[in-house]
Design a protein around this motif. Sequence first.
Motif, PDB file in Angstrom:
ATOM      1  N   MET A 193       0.911  -1.289   0.210  1.00 36.31           N
ATOM      2  CA  MET A 193      -0.266  -0.039  -0.041  1.00 36.31           C
ATOM      3  C   MET A 193       0.793   1.267   0.093  1.00 36.31           C
ATOM      4  N   THR A 194       1.895   1.118   0.653  1.00 26.65           N
ATOM      5  CA  THR A 194       2.856   2.469   0.665  1.00 26.65           C
ATOM      6  C   THR A 194       3.282   2.830  -0.677  1.00 26.65           C
ATOM      7  N   ASN A 195       3.425   2.043  -1.900  1.00 23.53           N
ATOM      8  CA  ASN A 195       3.745   2.328  -3.132  1.00 23.53           C
ATOM      9  C   ASN A 195       2.656   2.712  -3.879  1.00 23.53           C
ATOM     10  N   PHE A 196       1.290   2.390  -3.591  1.00 22.81           N
ATOM     11  CA  PHE A 196       0.002   2.773  -4.144  1.00 22.81           C
ATOM     12  C   PHE A 196      -0.010   4.170  -4.741  1.00 22.81           C
ATOM     13  N   ASN A 197       0.407   5.156  -3.917  1.00 22.21           N
ATOM     14  CA  ASN A 197       0.172   6.574  -4.326  1.00 22.21           C
ATOM     15  C   ASN A 197       0.903   6.983  -5.450  1.00 22.21           C
ATOM     16  N   HIS A 198       2.415   6.326  -5.525  1.00 19.01           N
ATOM     17  CA  HIS A 198       3.235   6.635  -6.575  1.00 19.01           C
ATOM     18  C   HIS A 198       2.652   5.686  -7.811  1.00 19.01           C
ATOM     19  N   GLU A 199       2.226   4.699  -7.645  1.00 18.26           N
ATOM     20  CA  GLU A 199       1.973   4.040  -8.789  1.00 18.26           C
ATOM     21  C   GLU A 199       0.626   4.498  -9.569  1.00 18.26           C
ATOM     22  N   ARG A 200      -0.309   4.784  -8.527  1.00 16.19           N
ATOM     23  CA  ARG A 200      -1.707   5.382  -9.342  1.00 16.19           C
ATOM     24  C   ARG A 200      -1.410   6.676  -9.861  1.00 16.19           C
ATOM     25  N   LYS A 245       5.868  11.755   3.357  1.00 11.82           N
ATOM     26  CA  LYS A 245       5.457  10.377   2.796  1.00 11.82           C
ATOM     27  C   LYS A 245       4.112   9.892   3.551  1.00 11.82           C
ATOM     28  N   GLU A 246       3.954  10.009   5.060  1.00  9.77           N
ATOM     29  CA  GLU A 246       3.097   9.694   5.725  1.00  9.77           C
ATOM     30  C   GLU A 246       1.916  10.561   5.640  1.00  9.77           C
ATOM     31  N   ALA A 247       2.073  12.004   5.543  1.00 10.91           N
ATOM     32  CA  ALA A 247       0.825  12.675   5.344  1.00 10.91           C
ATOM     33  C   ALA A 247       0.094  12.421   3.977  1.00 10.91           C
ATOM     34  N   LYS A 277      -3.679  11.780   3.518  1.00 11.08           N
ATOM     35  CA  LYS A 277      -4.369  12.720   2.833  1.00 11.08           C
ATOM     36  C   LYS A 277      -4.896  12.371   1.328  1.00 11.08           C
ATOM     37  N   LEU A 278      -3.684  11.856   0.380  1.00  8.88           N
ATOM     38  CA  LEU A 278      -4.033  11.671  -0.935  1.00  8.88           C
ATOM     39  C   LEU A 278      -4.264  10.283  -1.269  1.00  8.88           C
ATOM     40  N   GLY A 279      -4.268   9.299  -0.481  1.00  6.86           N
ATOM     41  CA  GLY A 279      -4.527   8.036  -1.042  1.00  6.86           C
ATOM     42  C   GLY A 279      -5.904   7.756  -1.862  1.00  6.86           C
ATOM     43  N   GLY A 280      -6.886   8.274  -1.136  1.00  9.29           N
ATOM     44  CA  GLY A 280      -8.336   8.243  -1.829  1.00  9.29           C
ATOM     45  C   GLY A 280      -8.569   9.310  -3.157  1.00  9.29           C
TER      46      GLY A 280
END
Length: 432
Positions: free
Chosen positions: A270-277, A345-347, A351-354
Amino acid sequence: MADQVPFSEQPWLSGHPSPYYTESHRAWQRHCRDFITGNLTKYAMQWENEGAVPEGTYQHFAAAGMLLPNLPAPLPVEYLKKIGMTKIGPLKVEDFDSFHASIYVSEIIRSGLNGPASALCTGLAYGLPPLFKFASRELQERVVPDLLLGKKRICIAISEVEAGSDVANIQTTAKKSSCGKFYVVNGVKKWITNGIWSDYASMCVRTGGAGPGGLSVLLVPLKGQEGVSMRRIPVSGQKCAGTTFIELDDVQVPVANLIGQEGQGMKQIMTNFNHERLTIAVKVTTQARVALSEAFKYCMKREAFGAPLINQPVVRHRLAKAGALLETQWSWVEALVYENGNLSKEAADAKLGGLTALAKAQAGIVLNECSQCAQLLFGGNGYTQTGQGELIEKITREVAGARIPGGSEDVMLDLSVRQMYKNYQRVNKANL
């Protein structure tokens, strides 16, 4: 700027002011445009038709440092300097930020074809980050230098026949051998981009019980490894991306190849999902731009009923609707790139995952609209696999490849609202 076809360039490259881009970004864009055009874009159609990007191209990109921008910003400066990489083109590796990454992603798909770009980029972009974030120092030092230098290749292996977007349902097992020195891996992985060429896979496996708590990530050797068999999967588009089916039959993987700790696999993925998406959103929105600008160019030259198509109100209406979606999406993507680069990265994860999931889903919707618009305006040419409409015909076949991988569209739409609701509940509980 006057000779640009409408919609063919991002606004900041068309003379419009922007708060995001510095002279460093402009110099980097020029470098990327020159290098990628000469070494990828002008050959992309040929390679897609042939079904493969020459191996030498991967090595050429690697030698020039032009695979490194696939990694999340900031770059792993310590490792890069250890292997003698201090600059990529005009850019110091320590100066690489989220907009340098976005520029690279946009430039590498200016051909409009995702297959050649994915053949070079996908494995490193998604397979290597888990090693940097979670692997032991020993494992990093054993494999990372060769991956950064292009001597070895890696992929990410998550999806299975019964577990695509439903990661928690992964069935591939990794059980410790009686001697305790190995994990013995059994199962299958499907739709693995770049798998067929990869020496390693960052592979999600089940080391424990059911559900997400039983998942771990292993670095699994692939090429030449006993018990591993791989074959390419024919898919509708992205013919040269190396989509692969991997079978694992009692594959012995050293326990030292465990990435992080057992049971932390879901969290690591999940920690790489923001980068991937976000990468997918940039890439797919750029692909939509290519489709729409090709349609605009065609309508200016194609005559019907005694005048260019662009003179017909119905044609202009169709271009306008698609163009509004395109530029709205691009503005949103730029804003997310900025936010991602200016939060910890944590924020950003919180905040940005969704929102990133939503932008990824919307990018596929926009590509669908722009490619359909282009195909309809090209008419029969847009339905033909050769000739004037060849590119448009190919782009329309890649729409599903934008809307399914990286989290399928409906799952992303639902995830976005669930995550935003969760954030709302968390903030309001904290304020009580």
